[in-house]
Design an enzyme around this catalytic site. Structure first.
Site, PDB file in Angstrom:
ATOM      1  N   CYS A   1      50.868 -47.144  55.721  1.00  0.00           N
ATOM      2  CA  CYS A   1      51.683 -48.324  56.051  1.00  0.00           C
ATOM      3  C   CYS A   1      50.868 -49.515  56.570  1.00  0.00           C
ATOM      4  CB  CYS A   1      52.757 -47.938  57.064  1.00  0.00           C
ATOM      5  SG  CYS A   1      52.152 -46.891  58.394  1.00  0.00           S
TER       6      CYS A   1
ATOM      7  N   HIS B   1      55.144 -52.993  62.181  1.00  0.00           N
ATOM      8  CA  HIS B   1      53.744 -52.971  62.626  1.00  0.00           C
ATOM      9  C   HIS B   1      53.213 -54.407  62.669  1.00  0.00           C
ATOM     10  CE1 HIS B   1      53.848 -48.752  62.266  1.00  0.00           C
ATOM     11  NE2 HIS B   1      53.105 -48.552  61.188  1.00  0.00           N
TER      12      HIS B   1
HETATM   13  N1  LIG Z   1      53.314 -45.529  54.004  1.00  0.00           N
HETATM   14  C1  LIG Z   1      53.949 -44.486  53.702  1.00  0.00           C
HETATM   15  O1  LIG Z   1      54.091 -44.227  52.552  1.00  0.00           O
HETATM   16  C2  LIG Z   1      54.543 -43.587  54.728  1.00  0.00           C
HETATM   17  C3  LIG Z   1      55.195 -44.052  55.865  1.00  0.00           C
HETATM   18  C4  LIG Z   1      55.792 -43.151  56.716  1.00  0.00           C
HETATM   19  C5  LIG Z   1      55.690 -41.794  56.434  1.00  0.00           C
HETATM   20  N2  LIG Z   1      54.998 -41.412  55.354  1.00  0.00           N
HETATM   21  C6  LIG Z   1      54.864 -40.014  54.950  1.00  0.00           C
HETATM   22  O2  LIG Z   1      56.083 -39.594  54.373  1.00  0.00           O
HETATM   23  C7  LIG Z   1      56.251 -38.235  54.598  1.00  0.00           C
HETATM   24  C8  LIG Z   1      57.659 -37.930  55.131  1.00  0.00           C
HETATM   25  O3  LIG Z   1      58.038 -38.795  56.150  1.00  0.00           O
HETATM   26  P1  LIG Z   1      59.558 -39.022  56.483  1.00  0.00           P
HETATM   27  O4  LIG Z   1      59.617 -39.817  57.727  1.00  0.00           O
HETATM   28  O5  LIG Z   1      60.276 -39.503  55.267  1.00  0.00           O
HETATM   29  O6  LIG Z   1      59.984 -37.516  56.826  1.00  0.00           O
HETATM   30  P2  LIG Z   1      61.405 -36.874  57.031  1.00  0.00           P
HETATM   31  O7  LIG Z   1      62.423 -37.904  57.364  1.00  0.00           O
HETATM   32  O8  LIG Z   1      61.182 -35.723  57.934  1.00  0.00           O
HETATM   33  O9  LIG Z   1      61.788 -36.337  55.588  1.00  0.00           O
HETATM   34  C9  LIG Z   1      61.087 -35.309  54.984  1.00  0.00           C
HETATM   35  C10 LIG Z   1      61.864 -34.847  53.774  1.00  0.00           C
HETATM   36  O10 LIG Z   1      61.067 -33.912  53.088  1.00  0.00           O
HETATM   37  C11 LIG Z   1      61.838 -32.749  52.843  1.00  0.00           C
HETATM   38  N3  LIG Z   1      60.996 -31.571  52.823  1.00  0.00           N
HETATM   39  C12 LIG Z   1      60.270 -31.071  53.831  1.00  0.00           C
HETATM   40  N4  LIG Z   1      59.654 -29.935  53.426  1.00  0.00           N
HETATM   41  C13 LIG Z   1      60.029 -29.731  52.155  1.00  0.00           C
HETATM   42  C14 LIG Z   1      59.743 -28.728  51.205  1.00  0.00           C
HETATM   43  N5  LIG Z   1      58.944 -27.693  51.492  1.00  0.00           N
HETATM   44  N6  LIG Z   1      60.310 -28.816  49.981  1.00  0.00           N
HETATM   45  C15 LIG Z   1      61.128 -29.842  49.702  1.00  0.00           C
HETATM   46  N7  LIG Z   1      61.435 -30.826  50.539  1.00  0.00           N
HETATM   47  C16 LIG Z   1      60.891 -30.758  51.764  1.00  0.00           C
HETATM   48  C17 LIG Z   1      62.802 -32.691  53.987  1.00  0.00           C
HETATM   49  O11 LIG Z   1      63.874 -31.885  53.629  1.00  0.00           O
HETATM   50  P3  LIG Z   1      64.770 -31.213  54.782  1.00  0.00           P
HETATM   51  O12 LIG Z   1      65.610 -32.329  55.327  1.00  0.00           O
HETATM   52  O13 LIG Z   1      65.530 -30.191  54.024  1.00  0.00           O
HETATM   53  O14 LIG Z   1      63.837 -30.647  55.789  1.00  0.00           O
HETATM   54  C18 LIG Z   1      63.173 -34.166  54.126  1.00  0.00           C
HETATM   55  O15 LIG Z   1      64.135 -34.546  53.197  1.00  0.00           O
HETATM   56  C19 LIG Z   1      55.109 -37.813  55.505  1.00  0.00           C
HETATM   57  O16 LIG Z   1      54.085 -37.294  54.678  1.00  0.00           O
HETATM   58  C20 LIG Z   1      54.624 -39.094  56.110  1.00  0.00           C
HETATM   59  O17 LIG Z   1      53.272 -39.054  56.453  1.00  0.00           O
HETATM   60  C21 LIG Z   1      54.465 -42.282  54.497  1.00  0.00           C
END
Ligand SMILES: NC(=O)c1ccc[n+]([C@@H]2O[C@H](COP(=O)([O-])OP(=O)(O)OC[C@H]3O[C@@H](n4cnc5c(N)ncnc54)[C@H](OP(=O)(O)O)[C@@H]3O)[C@@H](O)[C@H]2O)c1
Length: 320
Positions: A111, A225
């Protein structure tokens, strides 16, 4: 992600929400319609044109290749594939032209890097960047819901004296504090977040000669940010021209009117897709050097919006 897809009117013919086995059968709402969550395996069987992943690095490492093998284009939010030499790391305003029909796993950058490179790229084209010194002021939403709950819990405690149980996403209190650590420390004394900014910037801007040094800091802000960016160019610049270049660049809104105390702030960037740039001024301590202040909604341009823009590019260029 769903909100951004809806707002930008992405041409969704069929939405297929996928999550872990824990969530199978739950419902999500998209554009007023309810959809049932299905499993990863069923997601592949449903053969979507694009799969936008935001499920963490481990899930992505396991599942993105399976989606790709099935001919599905994956846009991945985790850090799993970002520095893989065989995968593209894309910020559409900067390097979408690198994408081809053969890219099946496309990485969404970190990000803080995304918002910085959007502001750097148009200036690099004109003046050639030699070195960037960046200090970040990052919102707790970048850590996730646990950190938001920690901050809210701490605030409640400050006001009421006590608070319901709340989690500790950070080692230390975040409210009324500033934590100069984002992600883990590496052997060189920098954090992983800082080194992401160094490496990802060069990869996205396709120029390994750009030297970057970063200090990444968590502050008690709920969304957006901010970054203080010091940029040294090879060529000299004219400040008015810098302002014009940034104003004309895609995805940037310049807010720079010191006389009226106008500058970007996370509060104003909230729920917006643009990168806001202001406090433009010459670094008087060094030749050809600019100071600027760059703010963006880290969950929008820093995550969901950038991922959706990559998907939009694939659609518009017939790369699906
Ligand atoms: N710049 C960017 O691109 C950016 C910014 C922020 C975050 N991120 C990254 O994005 C990712 C997730 O962040 P978030 O805040 O979106 O997380 P989140 O709200 O916790 O969402 C995670 C999602 O992934 C699903 N999931 C988890 N384990 C899984 C599995 N084994 N198989 C299938 N689905 C699964 C979860 O399903 P359930 O609800 O069923 O658990 C939930 O829907 C992280 O890697 C983080 O580092 C990236």
């Amino acid at each position: 992600m769903l909100q951004v897809l809806a707002e930008r009117n992405f041409p969704v013919t069929e939405l297929i929400p996928v999550a872990s086995e824990r969530s199978v059968g739950k419902e999500v709402v998209f554009k007023g319609k309810k959809y049932k969550v299905i499993s990863m395996a069923d997601g592949i069987a449903a053969k979507p044109a694009v799969a936008i992943f935001s499920a963490g690095g481990t899930t992505s490492l396991e599942w993105a290749p399976k989606f790709a093998e099935a001919g599905i284009k994956v846009i991945d939010n985790s850090s799993a594939w970002r520095m893989d030499p065989g995968k593209k790391l894309i910020v559409p305003e900067v390097n979408a032209d690198a994408l081809t029909a053969d890219d099946f796993i496309i990485a969404n950058p970190n990000c803080s890097t995304i918002q910085m490179v959007v502001a750097l790229q148009p200036l690099h084209k004109k003046y050639t960047i030699k070195r960037v010194v960046v200090s970040t002021y990052q919102s707790v939403t970048g850590t996730g819901v646990k950190a938001v709950d920690q901050l809210k819990g701490e605030r409640e405690k400050e006001v009421k004296g006590t608070a319901a149980e709340y989690p500790m996403a950070y080692k230390y209190q975040i409210d009324l504090n500033v934590i100069p650590q984002i992600d883990v420390f590496l052997e060189n004394g920098y954090t992983k977040e800082e080194m992401k900014m160094v490496k990802e910037t060069c990869k996205i801007m396709r120029d390994d000669s750009i030297r970057v040094t970063a200090t990444t800091v968590r502050i008690p802000v709920m969304g957006g940010h901010s970054e203080a960016v010091n940029v040294e160019f090879e060529k000299d610049f004219d400040l008015a021209e810098v302002k014009n270049i940034l104003s004309a660049a895609p995805g940037i809104t310049v807010v720079d009117d010191p006389a009226n105390q106008q500058y970007p702030m996370p509060m104003n960037a909230h729920e917006k897709d643009d990168v806001f740039v202001g406090r433009l001024r010459r670094d008087e301590s060094q030749a050809n050097t600019l100071n600027m202040w760059v703010v963006s909604d880290n969950l929008r341009k820093g995550a969901a919006t950038n991922a959706v823009q990559i998907a939009e590019y694939l659609v518009s260029q017939n790369l699906l």
